[in-house]
Design a protein around this motif. Structure first.
Motif, mmCIF file in Angstrom:
data_model
loop_
_atom_site.group_PDB
_atom_site.id
_atom_site.type_symbol
_atom_site.label_atom_id
_atom_site.label_comp_id
_atom_site.label_asym_id
_atom_site.label_seq_id
_atom_site.Cartn_x
_atom_site.Cartn_y
_atom_site.Cartn_z
ATOM 1 N N TYR A 2 29.229 -49.431 -0.665
ATOM 2 C CA TYR A 2 29.222 -48.004 -0.362
ATOM 3 C C TYR A 2 27.849 -47.371 -0.262
ATOM 4 C CZ TYR A 2 33.743 -48.533 -2.658
ATOM 5 O OH TYR A 2 34.965 -48.964 -3.071
ATOM 6 N N THR A 3 26.954 -47.737 0.494
ATOM 7 C CA THR A 3 25.662 -47.060 0.660
ATOM 8 C C THR A 3 24.921 -46.818 -0.642
ATOM 9 O OG1 THR A 3 26.559 -44.808 0.563
ATOM 10 C CG2 THR A 3 26.518 -45.863 2.698
ATOM 11 N N PRO A 4 24.621 -47.864 -1.397
ATOM 12 C CA PRO A 4 23.906 -47.656 -2.660
ATOM 13 C C PRO A 4 22.441 -47.369 -2.434
ATOM 14 C CG PRO A 4 24.176 -49.990 -2.255
ATOM 15 C CD PRO A 4 24.893 -49.271 -1.136
ATOM 16 N N ALA A 5 21.842 -46.646 -3.352
ATOM 17 C CA ALA A 5 20.403 -46.457 -3.366
ATOM 18 C C ALA A 5 19.804 -47.475 -4.311
ATOM 19 C CB ALA A 5 20.064 -45.048 -3.834
ATOM 20 N N LEU A 6 18.645 -47.996 -3.972
ATOM 21 C CA LEU A 6 18.033 -49.012 -4.811
ATOM 22 C C LEU A 6 17.402 -48.402 -6.044
ATOM 23 C CD1 LEU A 6 16.283 -51.302 -2.198
ATOM 24 C CD2 LEU A 6 18.488 -51.605 -3.284
ATOM 25 N N GLU A 70 22.360 -56.017 -8.431
ATOM 26 C CA GLU A 70 22.420 -54.724 -7.754
ATOM 27 C C GLU A 70 21.248 -54.564 -6.793
ATOM 28 O OE1 GLU A 70 22.170 -49.930 -8.784
ATOM 29 O OE2 GLU A 70 22.328 -51.402 -10.395
ATOM 30 N N VAL A 71 20.046 -54.884 -7.257
ATOM 31 C CA VAL A 71 18.854 -54.758 -6.419
ATOM 32 C C VAL A 71 18.918 -55.734 -5.248
ATOM 33 C CG1 VAL A 71 16.343 -55.023 -6.350
ATOM 34 C CG2 VAL A 71 17.437 -53.922 -8.312
ATOM 35 N N MET A 235 28.164 -40.122 -6.464
ATOM 36 C CA MET A 235 28.375 -41.537 -6.774
ATOM 37 C C MET A 235 27.795 -42.444 -5.697
ATOM 38 S SD MET A 235 30.403 -44.353 -5.901
ATOM 39 C CE MET A 235 31.997 -43.843 -5.267
ATOM 40 N N LEU A 236 27.926 -42.025 -4.436
ATOM 41 C CA LEU A 236 27.475 -42.866 -3.333
ATOM 42 C C LEU A 236 25.956 -43.036 -3.292
ATOM 43 C CD1 LEU A 236 29.845 -41.776 -0.423
ATOM 44 C CD2 LEU A 236 29.920 -43.875 -1.782
ATOM 45 N N ARG A 237 25.239 -42.230 -4.023
ATOM 46 C CA ARG A 237 23.790 -42.408 -4.089
ATOM 47 C C ARG A 237 23.430 -43.717 -4.774
ATOM 48 N NH1 ARG A 237 22.379 -36.305 -6.309
ATOM 49 N NH2 ARG A 237 23.089 -35.167 -4.453
ATOM 50 N N ARG A 238 24.311 -44.180 -5.632
ATOM 51 C CA ARG A 238 24.097 -45.480 -6.288
ATOM 52 C C ARG A 238 25.462 -46.010 -6.722
ATOM 53 N NH1 ARG A 238 21.166 -46.890 -12.003
ATOM 54 N NH2 ARG A 238 21.302 -49.154 -11.798
ATOM 55 N N ALA A 239 26.112 -46.709 -5.805
ATOM 56 C CA ALA A 239 27.501 -47.111 -6.021
ATOM 57 C C ALA A 239 27.679 -48.549 -6.479
ATOM 58 C CB ALA A 239 28.306 -46.902 -4.742
ATOM 59 N N LEU A 240 26.679 -49.390 -6.297
ATOM 60 C CA LEU A 240 26.850 -50.802 -6.629
ATOM 61 C C LEU A 240 27.243 -51.077 -8.076
ATOM 62 C CD1 LEU A 240 24.180 -52.695 -4.522
ATOM 63 C CD2 LEU A 240 26.638 -53.102 -4.562
ATOM 64 N N PRO A 241 26.824 -50.262 -9.056
ATOM 65 C CA PRO A 241 27.282 -50.528 -10.425
ATOM 66 C C PRO A 241 28.797 -50.570 -10.570
ATOM 67 C CG PRO A 241 25.408 -49.061 -10.504
ATOM 68 C CD PRO A 241 25.762 -49.230 -9.043
#
Length: 298
Positions: A2-6, A70-71, A235-241
């Motif tokens: 979902y478009t995560p931020a690193l 995640e990274v 949430m979509l700013r950092r969704a990978l978690p």
């Protein structure tokens, strides 16, 4: 996904959180590298960003932390221009899985939200389809494979695990509750790192099944969503978690605790107080924060 931020890399190696456990198998890192090789691209930069050394990559028994995964995945999705990391017959542009989340957020309850997610995933690829079903008191999300995943099968395990973790993590976030799994099935023989499956798929794990699937208590399907569009954008700013970390809070368990506390029974039976629950209402909370409800002191 979902478009995560690193996340910003920490000054020290090994953990995004102090004491984080290295539990993600190197096989998943190798699968990401395979996606780069299929595109004729060099993964060196993203491996360095995730602080994964070449000697680690060559060690099949090595493990990495959730932060490193995640990274790695976030950087690879951006560089490859593919949120599916080479799994399907076409690339999924940046924001594809975020689009699915937006399609779910207006559903009145989890059952409809998951049905929408599964149905709309078919608009992204014909390589696999997902279906939501229910037999008695058990709900099941099943993946049906229509075409080979990846070029030579090396991406198959990573794909099936990631897609199931993806929808399971989103489901937990949508209802702001841990969704305990009764069973998880995978259509391949147990890998050398089979022991790690207990962490992303708590419950009974079976290998050599007909199809990949997860099963859970069907009562969760009736829970109303606890999120809105504002929460989703945050949430979509950092969704990978949501994919790499387990969700801790359980709304059905908390409801049972409240019922027991409201009953005439002593709240400290056997001299044990009921466990506290996370009361954080942040859209990015995965139930792992340290904000706890007050414990009973009787």
């Amino acid at each position: 996904m979902y478009t995560p931020a690193l996340p910003t890399p920490p000054a020290r190696r090994a953990t995004g959180v102090r004491g984080a456990m290295a539990a993600t198998p190197m096989a998943f890192v190798q699968a990401v590298v395979c996606a780069y090789e299929a595109r004729g691209m060099d993964p060196a930069a993203v491996l360095q960003q995730a602080q994964i050394a070449p000697d680690q990559l060559r060690c099949d028994k090595a493990r990495i932390t959730a932060w490193e995964m995640e990274v790695l995945c976030g950087g690879a999705m951006r560089e490859l221009g593919d949120e599916a990391l080479g799994w399907f017959d076409r690339r999924l542009p940046w924001g594809s899985y975020g689009m699915l989340a937006h399609a779910c957020i207006t559903a009145p309850h989890l059952g409809l939200a998951l049905a929408r997610w599964c149905r709309h995933h078919g608009l992204l690829t014909e390589t696999i389809t997902l279906t939501l079903g229910q037999i008695g008191d058990t709900a099941c999300i099943t993946i049906t494979e229509h075409r080979p995943i990846g070029d030579d099968g090396r991406l198959r395990e990573f794909c099936l695990v990631s897609v199931l973790r993806n929808i399971h993590g989103l489901a937990c976030w949508l209802i702001d509750s841990r969704l305990p799994l009764v069973r998880a099935d995978f259509p391949f023989e147990a890998p050398a790192h089979a022991d790690v499956y207990a962490r992303p798929f708590p419950g009974t794990v079976h290998f050599g099944a007909v199809a990949a699937s997860i099963q859970f208590d069907a009562r969760y399907l009736a829970l109303p969503l606890a999120r809105d569009e504002t929460d989703l954008r945050q949430m979509l700013r950092r969704a990978l978690p949501l994919t790499v970390l387990p969700y801790r809070r359980d709304r059905l368990f908390a409801a049972r605790v409240r019922q027991l506390l409201a009953s005439d029974r002593p709240c400290c039976a056997a001299r044990r107080c009921w466990p506290s629950t996370c009361t954080c209402r942040s859209a990015r909370c995965t139930g792992n924060c340290n904000r706890k409800a007050r414990r009973c002191n009787n």
